[in-house]
Every structure is written in structure tokens, then in C-alpha cells.
Design an enzyme around this catalytic site. Structure first.
Site, PDB file in Angstrom:
ATOM      1  CG  LEU A  96      45.435  36.146  52.400  1.00  0.00           C
ATOM      2  CD1 LEU A  96      46.168  36.899  53.459  1.00  0.00           C
ATOM      3  CD2 LEU A  96      46.324  35.713  51.487  1.00  0.00           C
ATOM      4  CG  ASP A  97      42.042  41.099  55.244  1.00  0.00           C
ATOM      5  OD1 ASP A  97      41.187  40.546  55.849  1.00  0.00           O
ATOM      6  OD2 ASP A  97      42.804  41.811  55.660  1.00  0.00           O
ATOM      7  NE  ARG A  98      36.406  41.746  47.101  1.00  0.00           N
ATOM      8  CZ  ARG A  98      35.569  42.805  46.588  1.00  0.00           C
ATOM      9  NH1 ARG A  98      35.070  43.590  47.732  1.00  0.00           N
ATOM     10  NH2 ARG A  98      35.485  43.286  45.524  1.00  0.00           N
TER      11      ARG A  98
END
Length: 179
Positions: free
Chosen positions: A41-43
């Protein structure tokens, strides 16, 4: 028995346990040893991240060929119409190729925790919440899909992966279960 951790990943946290640049990682929240993220999950995205100690389960959750559906609540800039969303239903072509058709609908603003930092607010530009369900998970795919139809993502929260739901977990909270 395999271990499975449901984690509500806060905004700004990396989906890994170490970072050479000292940014917040999973180790700042999850003291469990021997578990690894099943997918990413992207930052700058929030919400459900699954971790497990079972390589087979990790593969079943994360591998694109298994087409495990993921559900996102996405705040976009602007007010898309059904016609604007139609390309997502059909599948659109991004730089890395065509996407599978997505299930997309406009939803009421969900009851979520405040994001830190807050999403920038612009008086003259409306925003809309969408529920987007996809069965693939390319790098920043949902963000690229909404941008491709002219409605950039302001906030993205994953609320479901397959049969696992975020539920009432608050940012930084996690729940361990046996599977």
C-alpha cells in the site's frame, strides 16, 4: 496454523519493516516477528494491509493471477458523472497496459478518521468520494486510473481485500487472527 495480521496502515508509513532514510515503517507499529506484507500500500495511501508468516497465503493474497478483489474508498478532486466513470467500468489503458474492468460507484463521504496531514481543501473545487473495486494491484493503479479520467485522487483508503475487512481498526491498530 498460519498467522494473519490485519493492519490499518496510517498515511506516511511504508509497507516494509526497514527504511534506510528513517521514514516510518511497519516495525514502528507491529512488534510481531516473522510476518511479511501480502502486497503493498503506497506511503501516501491508508487502510488495510495484510501480513502473514505463510508464504503460500501471502502468494494467494498478493499474486495478480488470483484476482483477489480489493475495495478502496477514494476521494477525488472534482465531481465525476456516470459518463466520466464509464471508462473505468470498461477498463482503461495506462502506460503499463490495459486495466481489468473496475467496479466504481459514487458514495457518500465515509465516516473516517482525520488524516494527518489533512487533505488540502479548496473552496471553489468540489470533491467526490468513490468506491472502487479492482482485481489487480499495479503500482499506484487507482491513483493513475482516476487521474487518467481527469479526477486526481486526494485521499485513498483500502477497506477490504478479498474476505478481510478493515472494520473498526483505527490507524496504527492491528488485529491478529489464525487462518
Amino acid at each position: 496454523m498460519s498467522r494473519l495480521i490485519l493492519f490499518n496502515k496510517p498515511y506516511g508509513v511504508l509497507s516494509q519493516f526497514t527504511d534506510a532514510n528513517g521514514r516510518p515503517t511497519l516495525k514502528d507499529y507491529i512488534p510481531a516477528e516473522g510476518v511479511y506484507p501480502a502486497g503493498r500500500l503506497d506511503r501516501d495511501s491508508e487502510g488495510l494491509l495484510l501480513l502473514t508468516d505463510d508464504g503460500r497465503l501471502q502468494q494467494r493474497i498478493a499474486h495478480p493471477r488470483n484476482k483477489l478483489e480489493k475495495t478502496y474508498w477514494v476521494q477525488v478532486e472534482g465531481a465525476p458523472s456516470d459518463a466520466d466513470l464509464a471508462p473505468l467500468h470498461r477498463g482503461i489503458t495506462l502506460k503499463d497496459g490495459p486495466t481489468r474492468p473496475a467496479k466504481v460507484k459514487i458514495i457518500e463521504p465515509p465516516d473516517l478518521w482525520p488524516r494527518n496531514p489533512p487533505v488540502r481543501y479548496r473552496k471553489r473545487v468540489p470533491d467526490t468520494w468513490l468506491e472502487i473495486r479492482i482485481s489487480e494491484g499495479r503500482n499506484r493503479q487507482v491513483r493513475r486510473m482516476t487521474a487518467a479520467i481527469g479526477f486526481p485522487t486526494l485521499r485513498l483508503v483500502r477497506v477490504k481485500i478479498g474476505r478481510w475487512r478493515l472494520g473498526k481498526l483505527q490507524p496504527g491498530e492491528w488485529l491478529e487472527m489464525e487462518v
